[in-house]
Design a protein around this motif. Structure first.
Motif, PDB file in Angstrom:
ATOM      1  N   LEU A 101       0.837  -1.202   0.000  1.00  0.00           N
ATOM      2  CA  LEU A 101       0.000   0.000   0.000  1.00  0.00           C
ATOM      3  C   LEU A 101       0.872   1.252   0.000  1.00  0.00           C
ATOM      4  N   ALA A 102       1.875   1.277   0.891  1.00  0.00           N
ATOM      5  CA  ALA A 102       2.758   2.443   0.990  1.00  0.00           C
ATOM      6  C   ALA A 102       3.552   2.629  -0.299  1.00  0.00           C
ATOM      7  N   LYS A 103       4.093   1.500  -0.831  1.00  0.00           N
ATOM      8  CA  LYS A 103       4.888   1.551  -2.067  1.00  0.00           C
ATOM      9  C   LYS A 103       4.051   2.096  -3.213  1.00  0.00           C
ATOM     10  N   ASN A 104       2.838   1.557  -3.312  1.00  0.00           N
ATOM     11  CA  ASN A 104       1.970   1.918  -4.426  1.00  0.00           C
ATOM     12  C   ASN A 104       1.575   3.384  -4.363  1.00  0.00           C
ATOM     13  N   GLN A 105       1.394   3.897  -3.127  1.00  0.00           N
ATOM     14  CA  GLN A 105       1.027   5.295  -2.964  1.00  0.00           C
ATOM     15  C   GLN A 105       2.159   6.210  -3.432  1.00  0.00           C
ATOM     16  N   ILE A 106       3.390   5.851  -3.056  1.00  0.00           N
ATOM     17  CA  ILE A 106       4.548   6.652  -3.472  1.00  0.00           C
ATOM     18  C   ILE A 106       4.697   6.611  -4.993  1.00  0.00           C
ATOM     19  N   TYR A 107       4.524   5.398  -5.555  1.00  0.00           N
ATOM     20  CA  TYR A 107       4.619   5.217  -7.010  1.00  0.00           C
ATOM     21  C   TYR A 107       3.584   6.082  -7.722  1.00  0.00           C
ATOM     22  N   TYR A 108       2.355   6.057  -7.187  1.00  0.00           N
ATOM     23  CA  TYR A 108       1.261   6.825  -7.784  1.00  0.00           C
ATOM     24  C   TYR A 108       1.581   8.317  -7.745  1.00  0.00           C
ATOM     25  N   ASN A 109       2.044   8.791  -6.573  1.00  0.00           N
ATOM     26  CA  ASN A 109       2.378  10.212  -6.447  1.00  0.00           C
ATOM     27  C   ASN A 109       3.499  10.606  -7.396  1.00  0.00           C
ATOM     28  N   ALA A 110       4.478   9.702  -7.555  1.00  0.00           N
ATOM     29  CA  ALA A 110       5.582   9.984  -8.475  1.00  0.00           C
ATOM     30  C   ALA A 110       5.060  10.110  -9.907  1.00  0.00           C
ATOM     31  N   LEU A 111       4.118   9.213 -10.276  1.00  0.00           N
ATOM     32  CA  LEU A 111       3.558   9.266 -11.628  1.00  0.00           C
ATOM     33  C   LEU A 111       2.804  10.573 -11.846  1.00  0.00           C
ATOM     34  N   ILE A 112       2.039  10.991 -10.834  1.00  0.00           N
ATOM     35  CA  ILE A 112       1.285  12.248 -10.952  1.00  0.00           C
ATOM     36  C   ILE A 112       2.254  13.421 -11.115  1.00  0.00           C
ATOM     37  N   ASP A 113       3.335  13.420 -10.324  1.00  0.00           N
ATOM     38  CA  ASP A 113       4.343  14.478 -10.445  1.00  0.00           C
ATOM     39  C   ASP A 113       4.916  14.512 -11.855  1.00  0.00           C
ATOM     40  N   ARG A 114       5.200  13.310 -12.390  1.00  0.00           N
ATOM     41  CA  ARG A 114       5.805  13.197 -13.728  1.00  0.00           C
ATOM     42  C   ARG A 114       4.846  13.707 -14.787  1.00  0.00           C
ATOM     43  N   ILE A 115       3.565  13.332 -14.659  1.00  0.00           N
ATOM     44  CA  ILE A 115       2.574  13.727 -15.669  1.00  0.00           C
ATOM     45  C   ILE A 115       2.381  15.246 -15.601  1.00  0.00           C
ATOM     46  N   ASN A 116       2.442  15.809 -14.380  1.00  0.00           N
ATOM     47  CA  ASN A 116       2.350  17.262 -14.232  1.00  0.00           C
ATOM     48  C   ASN A 116       3.560  17.941 -14.841  1.00  0.00           C
ATOM     49  N   GLY A 117       4.752  17.325 -14.671  1.00  0.00           N
ATOM     50  CA  GLY A 117       5.961  17.864 -15.267  1.00  0.00           C
ATOM     51  C   GLY A 117       5.859  17.910 -16.781  1.00  0.00           C
ATOM     52  N   LYS A 118       5.277  16.837 -17.344  1.00  0.00           N
ATOM     53  CA  LYS A 118       5.113  16.746 -18.801  1.00  0.00           C
ATOM     54  C   LYS A 118       4.184  17.860 -19.296  1.00  0.00           C
ATOM     55  N   PHE A 119       3.056  18.016 -18.577  1.00  0.00           N
ATOM     56  CA  PHE A 119       2.123  19.083 -18.961  1.00  0.00           C
ATOM     57  C   PHE A 119       2.776  20.453 -18.803  1.00  0.00           C
ATOM     58  N   GLY A 120       3.613  20.601 -17.752  1.00  0.00           N
ATOM     59  CA  GLY A 120       4.311  21.869 -17.525  1.00  0.00           C
ATOM     60  C   GLY A 120       5.230  22.214 -18.681  1.00  0.00           C
ATOM     61  N   SER A 121       5.968  21.192 -19.197  1.00  0.00           N
ATOM     62  CA  SER A 121       6.859  21.464 -20.334  1.00  0.00           C
ATOM     63  C   SER A 121       6.045  21.847 -21.563  1.00  0.00           C
ATOM     64  N   LEU A 122       4.922  21.133 -21.786  1.00  0.00           N
ATOM     65  CA  LEU A 122       4.086  21.464 -22.949  1.00  0.00           C
ATOM     66  C   LEU A 122       3.579  22.899 -22.841  1.00  0.00           C
ATOM     67  N   GLN A 123       3.162  23.255 -21.626  1.00  0.00           N
ATOM     68  CA  GLN A 123       2.661  24.609 -21.380  1.00  0.00           C
ATOM     69  C   GLN A 123       3.723  25.638 -21.723  1.00  0.00           C
ATOM     70  N   SER A 124       4.950  25.313 -21.292  1.00  0.00           N
ATOM     71  CA  SER A 124       6.055  26.238 -21.542  1.00  0.00           C
ATOM     72  C   SER A 124       6.318  26.374 -23.036  1.00  0.00           C
ATOM     73  N   VAL A 125       6.160  25.249 -23.797  1.00  0.00           N
ATOM     74  CA  VAL A 125       6.337  25.309 -25.252  1.00  0.00           C
ATOM     75  C   VAL A 125       5.227  26.151 -25.878  1.00  0.00           C
ATOM     76  N   VAL A 126       3.976  25.922 -25.407  1.00  0.00           N
ATOM     77  CA  VAL A 126       2.828  26.642 -25.961  1.00  0.00           C
ATOM     78  C   VAL A 126       2.984  28.141 -25.758  1.00  0.00           C
ATOM     79  N   ARG A 127       3.559  28.514 -24.626  1.00  0.00           N
ATOM     80  CA  ARG A 127       3.725  29.938 -24.330  1.00  0.00           C
ATOM     81  C   ARG A 127       5.022  30.502 -24.911  1.00  0.00           C
ATOM     82  N   GLY A 128       5.730  29.692 -25.670  1.00  0.00           N
ATOM     83  CA  GLY A 128       6.964  30.141 -26.291  1.00  0.00           C
ATOM     84  C   GLY A 128       8.073  30.458 -25.308  1.00  0.00           C
ATOM     85  N   GLY A 129       8.109  29.723 -24.236  1.00  0.00           N
ATOM     86  CA  GLY A 129       9.188  29.897 -23.262  1.00  0.00           C
ATOM     87  C   GLY A 129       8.919  30.959 -22.222  1.00  0.00           C
TER      88      GLY A 129
END
Lengths: 130, 150
Positions: A101-129
């Motif tokens: 349970l603990a492992k899976n929760q950390i894994y899940y949070n890491a995935l959410i952080d990663r997916i947010n990071g991906k969206f953040g980079s896309l956002q930065s591209v859309v706004r031209g830096g």
């Protein structure tokens, strides 16, 4: 061109897997005292391998069960039937389930952080830096 | 698959745990009850110890259909199928003054063993706590999922 690439789809599959795993662990914990209950686990399925094995078939009626159902998910639920930790046939190991349970929760949070990071980079591209 | 399946599974565990605690309380409360029921001869019978029977929730037709269609149908929760009575014989005690004593002066007392009840109570409490932990984990995962794209 695919804007989101394969990353988000991979993360999506991993999130599916993590929430299925959370569900399996919850179910195991709720059945900790149920006689003859066997613990369930979730395993990653080889998605690429599976996709190439899809049956090529046409449905003549849309009410028919689709042929490509299994390809959609990246995980597989398995039952661990070969052990018994308790005199009543139950094989749920509470310590292991809590660790999972603990492992899976950390894994899940890491995935959410990663997916947010991906969206953040896309956002930065859309706004031209900016 | 509903997003709340994990929370529902934990909740069913909480319900079952609470029912087990209720049954244990009832057993302890009635540990000296010599007049709980009447038998077919109209005589009083002592209280019989009650036990909770649980089974996994995925025994329904719906879940078997899901399993047949798609190997990934996930297991869910626990359900209480029955409350049974412990059929072990009643305890006998020599007490000729008691109104329920038989001709030989013995009374029948309930087959409740307070030690067993306390062990059951501890086990129910622990599984209740474990279910609370997994409920909180599922809750925080769902709250985290709401942060996607923020």
């Amino acid at each position: 061109m695919d804007l989101f690439g394969g990353t988000i789809r991979t993360l999506e599959g991993s999130l599916d897997f993590a929430s299925a795993k959370n569900q399996a662990v919850s179910s195991n914990i709720s059945n900790i005292d149920t006689p003859n209950y066997k613990a369930k686990d979730v395993a990653f399925k080889d998605v690429l391998n599976n996709a190439s094995q899809t049956i090529e078939a046409n449905r003549t009626d849309e009410k028919h069960i689709p042929f490509d159902q299994e390809v959609q998910s990246s995980y597989q639920v398995i039952t661990k039937g070969n052990t018994s930790y308790n005199h009543n046939g139950n094989n749920v190991d509470l310590d292991k389930e809590m660790a999972e349970l603990a492992k899976n929760q950390i894994y899940y949070n890491a995935l959410i952080d990663r997916i947010n990071g991906k969206f953040g980079s896309l956002q930065s591209v859309v706004r031209g830096g900016n | 698959m509903s997003i709340f399946n994990a929370i529902n599974a934990s909740t069913s565990g909480l319900t079952a745990g609470r029912l087990r605690m209720d049954v244990v309380s009832s057993n302890i409360a009635n540990a000296q009850n010599t007049r709980a029921t009447t038998n077919e001869n109209g005589e009083y019978e002592p209280y019989r110890r009650k036990l909770v029977v649980t089974a996994p929730q995925d025994n329904s037709f719906q879940s078997f259909l899901h399993k047949a269609q798609n190997a990934n149908s996930n297991p869910s929760g626990v359900e209480v199928t029955n409350i049974i009575e412990d059929e072990t014989p009643f305890k006998l005690e020599y007490n000729p003054e008691h109104p329920d004593a038989n001709e030989a002066g013995f009374i029948e007392l309930p087959n409740v063993d307070p030690l067993k009840e306390m062990v059951d109570l501890m086990s129910a409490t622990r599984s209740y706590e474990a279910n609370i932990t997994s409920l909180n984990a599922s809750k925080s995962m769902l709250m985290k999922a709401l942060e996607i794209g923020k």
